[in-house]
Scaffold this active site. Structure first.
Site, short mmCIF file in Angstrom:
data_model
loop_
_atom_site.label_atom_id
_atom_site.label_comp_id
_atom_site.label_asym_id
_atom_site.label_seq_id
_atom_site.Cartn_x
_atom_site.Cartn_y
_atom_site.Cartn_z
N LYS A 232 -1.32 -1.10 -4.12
CA LYS A 232 -2.45 -0.18 -4.05
C LYS A 232 -1.84 1.22 -4.04
O LYS A 232 -1.21 1.62 -3.06
CB LYS A 232 -3.32 -0.45 -2.83
CG LYS A 232 -4.66 0.29 -2.89
CD LYS A 232 -5.64 -0.29 -1.89
CE LYS A 232 -5.51 0.32 -0.52
NZ LYS A 232 -6.32 1.56 -0.37
N TYR B 80 0.85 -1.18 0.00
CA TYR B 80 0.00 0.00 0.00
C TYR B 80 0.89 1.23 0.00
O TYR B 80 1.53 1.55 1.00
CB TYR B 80 -0.92 -0.01 1.21
CG TYR B 80 -1.90 1.16 1.28
CD1 TYR B 80 -2.17 1.96 0.19
CD2 TYR B 80 -2.57 1.44 2.46
CE1 TYR B 80 -3.06 3.02 0.25
CE2 TYR B 80 -3.48 2.48 2.55
CZ TYR B 80 -3.70 3.27 1.44
OH TYR B 80 -4.58 4.32 1.52
#
Length: 307
Positions: A168, A141
């Site tokens: 992400k 992330y």
């Protein structure tokens, strides 16, 4: 999901970042969370993301997060992929929650360690240590909101680590998106981390989007995403424009606060936020309500108000 291969195959589409509903006294509303997860699956979201930054994981204890992982996976089973945020500033906690998430059949989502003066080399070493702990892989992330923005060059290094299934991406600058899409696309899964501006990354070739505001506007954001998925960029653009006033409030007041207030207004389980965040005041809630009324008056939005 039983292993890395299955996780990679199923990791695409629109994922609902399911907010964590807390009661006014700060208690965890597990039943409300279960209802929110069921709504997302029932509406056709491709997956859910649990306990991320907008799920307020920094305001939870390790035991609360582990218990939440277990409860959600009991609710979902194998019906949809589940991202479980195992990020943290304490590597011991990250290791524990990452291993648990993989063992439960979820996909652990891990940010860089948000400590001061950490170097790129130390970040890469951190992910080399963490990645093998999960049988389903690890999702990186890239979350500028926690104070560290991974450059495309560092993401390319991370993509070489075995068991990294995807990224992400929270840095949505066009140059970064262009490089990531063209150098990492097809190698690892690419997710746009924000529904506030997802059209560009998806048009560039990203595999999916994670969406907080779809907790409040599930019909509208689903319709926009499905239109884009079907190749109808004009309809996706027009539907995305419809909820710009809502996005403006989310940027002004904070996404989990606005999403939760709107959910409550719609009869969903929004609940409260935990400190240091604060729930919206009455005047702010009324501004959210006004935007919802305008959306409900437009038949294209699909939004219906409670009562």
């Amino acid at each position: 999901m039983k292993d890395f291969s299955e996780c990679h195959a199923r990791l695409r589409g629109l994922f609902n970042i399911t907010v964590t509903p807390f009661r006014a006294d700060g208690a965890f509303d597990h039943e409300g969370l279960a209802r929110n997860v069921e709504r997302a699956i029932g509406l056709g979201f491709n997956g859910v993301l649990i306990g991320g930054t907008y799920g307020e994981f920094p305001a939870m204890s390790t035991d609360e997060r582990a218990n939440m992982f277990r409860r959600v996976m009991d609710v979902v089973g194998d019906r949809a992929p589940v991202m479980l945020c195992s990020a943290g500033s304490d590597t011991r906690v990250v290791r524990e929650l990452t291993a648990l998430a993989g063992d439960l059949g979820g996909l652990p989502m891990v940010t860089p360690p948000f400590v001061s003066e950490v170097t790129d080399e130390q970040i890469v070493a951190f992910f080399r240590d963490i990645a093998p702990l999960s049988r389903t892989g690890v999702l990186v992330y890239n979350a500028p909101g926690v104070g560290i923005t991974l450059s495309p060059a560092v993401l390319e290094q991370l993509a070489e680590i075995p068991n990294i299934v995807g990224v992400k991406q929270g840095d949505l600058s066009p140059t970064a998106i262009d490089r990531i899409a063209n150098r990492l696309g097809g190698r690892i899964r690419l997710f746009c981390a924000s529904d506030l501006a997802f059209l560009g990354p998806m048009m560039a070739g990203f595999d999916g989007v994670s969406s907080t505001n779809s907790c409040a506007l599930p019909e509208l954001i689903l319709a926009a995403y499905r239109a884009l998925e079907a190749g109808d960029a004009a309809t996706a653009r027009d539907l995305h424009r419809l909820w710009y006033p809502f996005r403006a409030l989310a940027r002004e007041f904070g996404q989990p606060q606005v999403a939760k207030a709107a959910m409550t207004l719609r009869g969903f389980d929004g609940g409260s936020v935990r400190p240091p965040l604060r729930d919206l005041d009455a005047a702010q809630v009324e501004r959210v309500a006004a935007v919802l009324r305008d959306l409900s008056a437009d038949p294209r939005s699909g939004v219906r108000l409670a009562g």
